[in-house]
Design an enzyme around this catalytic site. Structure first.
Site, mmCIF file in Angstrom:
data_model
loop_
_atom_site.group_PDB
_atom_site.id
_atom_site.type_symbol
_atom_site.label_atom_id
_atom_site.label_comp_id
_atom_site.label_asym_id
_atom_site.label_seq_id
_atom_site.Cartn_x
_atom_site.Cartn_y
_atom_site.Cartn_z
ATOM 1 N N TYR A 96 -3.782 20.771 27.763
ATOM 2 C CA TYR A 96 -2.543 21.494 27.483
ATOM 3 C C TYR A 96 -2.871 22.970 27.295
ATOM 4 C CZ TYR A 96 1.710 23.017 25.134
ATOM 5 O OH TYR A 96 2.860 23.680 24.797
ATOM 6 N N GLU A 128 3.977 27.579 29.804
ATOM 7 C CA GLU A 128 3.241 26.345 29.455
ATOM 8 C C GLU A 128 2.755 25.614 30.699
ATOM 9 O OE1 GLU A 128 4.839 23.168 26.481
ATOM 10 O OE2 GLU A 128 5.251 22.388 28.468
#
Ligand code: GDP
Ligand code: MN
Length: 428
Positions: free
Chosen positions: A120, A208
């Site tokens: 992530y 993101e």
């Protein structure tokens, strides 16, 4: 403002972040051709079909599918374009899927400890430290919220330098902490630094990548390749005027329709779940109005499933601004009343720059123009108006004279009186 994944991938690509190539399609007829194009460059021949909606959790909902031939590709695209995508991030009725991404599937390396190499990576603003920060984790993929909640130590957070952005030493440290080795390290550093640059240059509020993956080693990449296979961006709407190319990516069909309509008239409108529509000028006054409705509404609603009375609450936040026109006020009413949950309306205006007679005329026009589902015109729901400030006498007189066309109108003498009256009218 949000964008779709296929657009996010193009944006990453333009900042030289590796992303597998793909194509967005809007019809099942194009699935075969798009599959062939994606499969051609794929080492494994695998292709991934992904629903394009402004919500995550697609993987678990069956809206991300890896396919190996045209029939599977067509079946997956057809399923996605004819079913609504439901996940914890969508409204309960799900979202209609109008676009599908057909992309080369990236092979993902396996971890010695089990699981696959999914990471992530995000840049956002941390309000606590008043800095932009990089957030990274080895536990990327589909359950990052759970990881953050249950194992906060698995989340790495590094502030960005206010002027220099993400510096080499910081990016290198994060790359090592994520477990990257050898030639993976400069690749991961390049991606982190490019993402930080993109975040600043495009006025993002969130940039993101989830997951960022590591591919298994091959001849060209003996340590494997680090690449992005899903991305999400949010942009600061106040910065959009600097980025017409970003503004052009907006998909208005994905936005709350009422909110988009309000935006076109310069109104700040946020839909909520309650029963009382609010029309207010000024954000602070709008908050105060919502508070006082909540205060007076406690326990005044119909009985809930547990037999206890529910609360009456505001149905929206609406700030018509300091200098709204009659036209904008008319539109504001129309937006509020198009919400079937609205059982009453409270107008709370403090005329400073705004003139009370303009608001009053707006209310009268709106009543004239408002069409009910049964075809009749005028307001059916209780309406409580509290006016104060510039031209208040002229405003009150206009409303008084129009009483015949506003049968549900009551005047509120002050904030408390108005809130109590509208709650009482709705509770009946
Ligand atoms: P989300 O669930 O909406 O966030 O959709 P993602 O694109 O992140 O996909 C969810 C999961 O599907 C990922 O975590 C991967 O495990 C898997 N996945 C998605 N795309 C690919 C791909 O190109 N190759 C492989 N091997 N797995 C993928
Ligand atoms: Mn994802």
């Amino acid at each position: 403002m949000k964008i779709h994944e296929y657009q996010a991938r193009e944006l990453l690509h333009s900042f030289k972040i590796p992303v597998p190539p793909g194509r967005m399609i809007e019809s099942i007829q194009h699935a075969g051709e798009a599959f062939r194009a994606a499969a051609e460059g794929s080492a494994t021949g695998e292709v991934v079909i992904k629903a394009q909606v402004h919500a995550g959790g697609r993987g678990k909902a069956g809206f991300v599918k890896i396919v190996k031939n045209i029939d599977e590709a067509t079946a997956a695209a057809s399923f996605m374009l004819t079913n609504r995508m439901k996940s914890p991030q969508t409204p309960p009725e799900g979202l209609e899927v109008k676009k599908v991404l057909v992309a080369q599937a990236a092979p993902i390396a396996k971890r010695g400890t089990g699981g696959s190499e999914e990471f992530y990576l995000a840049i956002t603003t941390d309000r606590k430290t008043r800095r932009n920060i990089l957030i990274a984790s080895r536990e990327g993929g589909v359950e990052i919220e759970t990881v953050a909640h249950e194992r906060p130590d698995a989340i790495i957070k590094v502030p960005l330098h206010p002027l220099l952005g993400l510096q080499d030493f910081a990016a290198r440290e994060v790359a090592f902490r994520l477990g990257f080795r050898g030639r993976q390290v400069p690749q991961a550093m390049h991606i982190m630094k490019s993402l930080a640059k993109l975040f600043i240059e495009k006025d993002c509020t969130l940039a993101e990548i989830n997951p960022l993956v590591l591919t298994p080693p091959d001849e060209q990449h003996p340590d494997g390749q680090v690449m992005a296979i899903d991305a999400k961006f949010s942009f600061d709407e106040n910065g959009l005027f600097r980025h017409p190319e970003v503004e052009g990516l907006a998909d208005h069909s994905e936005e709350n329709q009422a909110e988009a309509r309000a935006h076109r008239f310069g109104l700040s409108y946020i839909a909520l779940d309650g029963q009382i529509g609010c029309l207010v000028n000024g954000a602070g006054l709008a908050m105060a109005t919502m508070d006082i409705i909540k205060l007076h509404g406690v326990g005044k609603g119909p009985k809930g499933a547990d037999g206890k009375p529910t609360d009456i609450e505001p149905a929206n936040f609406l700030d018509v601004g300091g200098s709204a026109t009659e036209e904008a006020v008319t539109e504001a009413f129309s937006i509020i009343l198009s919400d079937p949950r609205v059982k009453g309306v409270m107008v709370n205006i403090f005329g400073g720059i705004m003139k009370c007679d303009v608001i009053a005329q707006g209310i009268i026009n709106a009543a004239k123009n408002h069409r009910n589902p049964d075809g009749s015109t005028g307001f059916k729901v209780p309406l409580v108006v509290r006016l104060e400030g510039t031209n208040v006498d002229a405003g009150r007189k206009l409303l008084q004279d129009a009483k015949a066309s506003l049968p549900t109108l009551q005047a509120g003498s002050d904030l408390t009186d108005a809130a109590a009256k509208v709650v009482a009218a709705v509770a009946k």
